[in-house]
Write an enzyme that holds these catalytic residues in place. Structure first.
Site, PDB file in Angstrom:
ATOM      1  N   SER A 123      -2.361   0.457  -4.491  1.00  0.00           N
ATOM      2  CA  SER A 123      -2.913   1.633  -3.815  1.00  0.00           C
ATOM      3  C   SER A 123      -4.258   2.047  -4.389  1.00  0.00           C
ATOM      4  O   SER A 123      -4.505   1.913  -5.581  1.00  0.00           O
ATOM      5  CB  SER A 123      -1.919   2.802  -3.982  1.00  0.00           C
ATOM      6  OG  SER A 123      -2.515   4.014  -3.592  1.00  0.00           O
ATOM      7  N   ALA A 124      -5.106   2.593  -3.521  1.00  0.00           N
ATOM      8  CA  ALA A 124      -6.417   3.086  -3.945  1.00  0.00           C
ATOM      9  C   ALA A 124      -6.311   4.465  -4.588  1.00  0.00           C
ATOM     10  O   ALA A 124      -7.251   4.938  -5.220  1.00  0.00           O
ATOM     11  CB  ALA A 124      -7.339   3.178  -2.731  1.00  0.00           C
ATOM     12  N   LYS A 169     -10.764  -1.370  -1.620  1.00  0.00           N
ATOM     13  CA  LYS A 169     -10.477  -2.260  -0.501  1.00  0.00           C
ATOM     14  C   LYS A 169     -11.626  -2.103   0.498  1.00  0.00           C
ATOM     15  O   LYS A 169     -12.119  -0.994   0.649  1.00  0.00           O
ATOM     16  CB  LYS A 169      -9.162  -1.858   0.190  1.00  0.00           C
ATOM     17  CG  LYS A 169      -7.942  -1.915  -0.727  1.00  0.00           C
ATOM     18  CD  LYS A 169      -6.743  -1.241  -0.066  1.00  0.00           C
ATOM     19  CE  LYS A 169      -5.572  -1.134  -1.036  1.00  0.00           C
ATOM     20  NZ  LYS A 169      -4.425  -0.377  -0.516  1.00  0.00           N
ATOM     21  N   ASP A 180       0.884  -1.158   0.000  1.00  0.00           N
ATOM     22  CA  ASP A 180       0.000   0.000   0.000  1.00  0.00           C
ATOM     23  C   ASP A 180       0.933   1.223   0.000  1.00  0.00           C
ATOM     24  O   ASP A 180       2.109   1.113   0.360  1.00  0.00           O
ATOM     25  CB  ASP A 180      -0.855  -0.039   1.276  1.00  0.00           C
ATOM     26  CG  ASP A 180      -1.665   1.215   1.452  1.00  0.00           C
ATOM     27  OD1 ASP A 180      -2.348   1.624   0.505  1.00  0.00           O
ATOM     28  OD2 ASP A 180      -1.607   1.806   2.558  1.00  0.00           O
ATOM     29  N   LEU A 181       0.442   2.372  -0.422  1.00  0.00           N
ATOM     30  CA  LEU A 181       1.310   3.562  -0.504  1.00  0.00           C
ATOM     31  C   LEU A 181       1.151   4.477   0.718  1.00  0.00           C
ATOM     32  O   LEU A 181       2.063   4.609   1.530  1.00  0.00           O
ATOM     33  CB  LEU A 181       0.984   4.328  -1.799  1.00  0.00           C
ATOM     34  CG  LEU A 181       1.781   5.594  -2.068  1.00  0.00           C
ATOM     35  CD1 LEU A 181       3.262   5.307  -2.233  1.00  0.00           C
ATOM     36  CD2 LEU A 181       1.261   6.308  -3.326  1.00  0.00           C
ATOM     37  N   ASP A 182      -0.058   5.085   0.827  1.00  0.00           N
ATOM     38  CA  ASP A 182      -0.304   6.057   1.897  1.00  0.00           C
ATOM     39  C   ASP A 182      -0.229   5.376   3.266  1.00  0.00           C
ATOM     40  O   ASP A 182      -1.007   4.462   3.543  1.00  0.00           O
ATOM     41  CB  ASP A 182      -1.696   6.679   1.726  1.00  0.00           C
ATOM     42  CG  ASP A 182      -1.824   7.481   0.431  1.00  0.00           C
ATOM     43  OD1 ASP A 182      -0.902   8.247   0.124  1.00  0.00           O
ATOM     44  OD2 ASP A 182      -2.838   7.333  -0.272  1.00  0.00           O
ATOM     45  N   LYS A 196      -8.912   6.463   6.222  1.00  0.00           N
ATOM     46  CA  LYS A 196      -7.686   5.754   5.812  1.00  0.00           C
ATOM     47  C   LYS A 196      -7.999   4.533   4.948  1.00  0.00           C
ATOM     48  O   LYS A 196      -8.777   3.673   5.338  1.00  0.00           O
ATOM     49  CB  LYS A 196      -6.865   5.356   7.037  1.00  0.00           C
ATOM     50  CG  LYS A 196      -6.167   6.549   7.648  1.00  0.00           C
ATOM     51  CD  LYS A 196      -5.146   6.159   8.686  1.00  0.00           C
ATOM     52  CE  LYS A 196      -4.474   7.412   9.219  1.00  0.00           C
ATOM     53  NZ  LYS A 196      -3.740   7.161  10.443  1.00  0.00           N
ATOM     54  N   GLY A 197      -7.377   4.489   3.788  1.00  0.00           N
ATOM     55  CA  GLY A 197      -7.557   3.350   2.885  1.00  0.00           C
ATOM     56  C   GLY A 197      -8.841   3.419   2.067  1.00  0.00           C
ATOM     57  O   GLY A 197      -9.093   2.583   1.213  1.00  0.00           O
ATOM     58  N   THR A 237       1.394  10.429   3.587  1.00  0.00           N
ATOM     59  CA  THR A 237       0.542  11.394   2.883  1.00  0.00           C
ATOM     60  C   THR A 237      -0.787  11.610   3.608  1.00  0.00           C
ATOM     61  O   THR A 237      -1.549  12.501   3.229  1.00  0.00           O
ATOM     62  CB  THR A 237       0.260  10.907   1.448  1.00  0.00           C
ATOM     63  OG1 THR A 237       0.100   9.502   1.502  1.00  0.00           O
ATOM     64  CG2 THR A 237       1.384  11.267   0.519  1.00  0.00           C
ATOM     65  N   GLU A 259       0.295  -3.272   4.682  1.00  0.00           N
ATOM     66  CA  GLU A 259      -0.868  -2.374   4.762  1.00  0.00           C
ATOM     67  C   GLU A 259      -0.967  -1.699   6.127  1.00  0.00           C
ATOM     68  O   GLU A 259      -0.654  -2.309   7.149  1.00  0.00           O
ATOM     69  CB  GLU A 259      -2.144  -3.211   4.606  1.00  0.00           C
ATOM     70  CG  GLU A 259      -2.786  -3.136   3.252  1.00  0.00           C
ATOM     71  CD  GLU A 259      -3.419  -1.788   2.923  1.00  0.00           C
ATOM     72  OE1 GLU A 259      -3.540  -0.920   3.803  1.00  0.00           O
ATOM     73  OE2 GLU A 259      -3.791  -1.604   1.766  1.00  0.00           O
ATOM     74  N   ASP A 260      -1.460  -0.458   6.128  1.00  0.00           N
ATOM     75  CA  ASP A 260      -1.691   0.223   7.410  1.00  0.00           C
ATOM     76  C   ASP A 260      -3.180   0.331   7.737  1.00  0.00           C
ATOM     77  O   ASP A 260      -3.536   0.783   8.819  1.00  0.00           O
ATOM     78  CB  ASP A 260      -1.077   1.633   7.407  1.00  0.00           C
ATOM     79  CG  ASP A 260      -1.814   2.576   6.473  1.00  0.00           C
ATOM     80  OD1 ASP A 260      -2.197   2.146   5.374  1.00  0.00           O
ATOM     81  OD2 ASP A 260      -2.013   3.738   6.856  1.00  0.00           O
TER      82      ASP A 260
END
Ligand code: BG6
Ligand code: MG
Length: 221
Positions: free
Chosen positions: A115-116, A146, A10-12, A46-47, A18, A170-171
């Site tokens: 990433s979303a 997700k 995942d990115l963020d 988030k996500g 971010t 993933e966070d």
């Protein structure tokens, strides 16, 4: 359990922080609409995709708007967000992330982004992270958010690796759920109390290595 052949990130909140820029932009929008949007409210975003995030924000403010206005508000938020991420550079990569990506490459583990965000490419380019991925799947390529597993299944397909040989980082709770539904193992970045379905939870990628991944996931499953 199958040997690990690929890591999907995942990115963020995993590779870059971010979340603060998303929050600043949503907060600004809420203020314009005349209500307060707290950091606690922001946790729920988030996500979550941009449209779904706006929906939650409007719920918090007790506001209902027409489809046209919704589009305008999402675009307004995104313009502020893009302004912030346009100024990002490599100093905003989270601790340990770059080292771990390099370690994956050194150990023959394939890497993909999952990433979303529709702004992922800009962030990857500005931070220099783009060079460390064999495949990139972002919000421009997916239609189901997700916890739907689409983003990770597409990543595995692009890499040519079976889901059972993939590990997701993933966070967000929804992201861990997506990994589970994709039939992948997962490493949570954050709190074990929230990321309960992850095989392993770390506070960050700092000090983490491919060797530890192999050892810990063997032990955890
Ligand atoms: C996710 C973030 O990675 O991307 C969410 O965790 C965000 O907070 C979502 O809403 C969509 O991002 P973007 O950049 O397409 O608005
Ligand atoms: Mg995230």
């Amino acid at each position: 359990m199958e040997a690990i052949q690929a890591c999907l990130f995942d990115l963020d909140g995993v590779l870059v922080d971010t979340a603060k820029y998303h929050y600043q932009a949503w907060k600004r929008l809420a203020e314009e609409l005349g209500f307060e949007f707290t950091e606690q409210d922001n946790e729920r975003l988030k996500g979550v995709s941009r449209d779904a995030s706006l929906q939650i924000l409007l719920e918090v403010g007790g506001i209902t708007v027409e489809e046209e206005e919704r589009k305008r508000l999402a675009e307004r938020k995104n313009n502020w967000y893009v302004e912030s991420i346009s100024r990002m550079d490599a100093s905003e990569i989270l601790p340990g992330a770059l080292e771990f990506l390099k370690d994956c490459q050194a150990n023959g583990i394939k890497t993909a982004l999952g990433s979303a965000s529709k702004n992922a490419q800009l962030i990857l380019n500005n931070t220099g992270l783009a060079a460390y991925f064999d495949a990139i799947v972002d919000g421009t390529l997916t239609s189901r958010a997700k916890p739907d597993p689409e983003v990770f299944l597409l990543g595995a397909e692009k890499l040519g690796v079976a889901p059972s040989a993939c590990v997701v980082f993933e966070d967000a709770e929804a992201g861990i759920e997506a990994a589970v539904r994709a039939g992948m193992r997962s490493v949570g970045i954050g709190s074990p109390a929230i990321l309960t379905k992850a095989a392993l939870v770390l506070p960050s990628l700092e000090g983490f290595s491919a060797d530890r991944l192999f050892q810990e996931l063997k032990a955890a499953i």
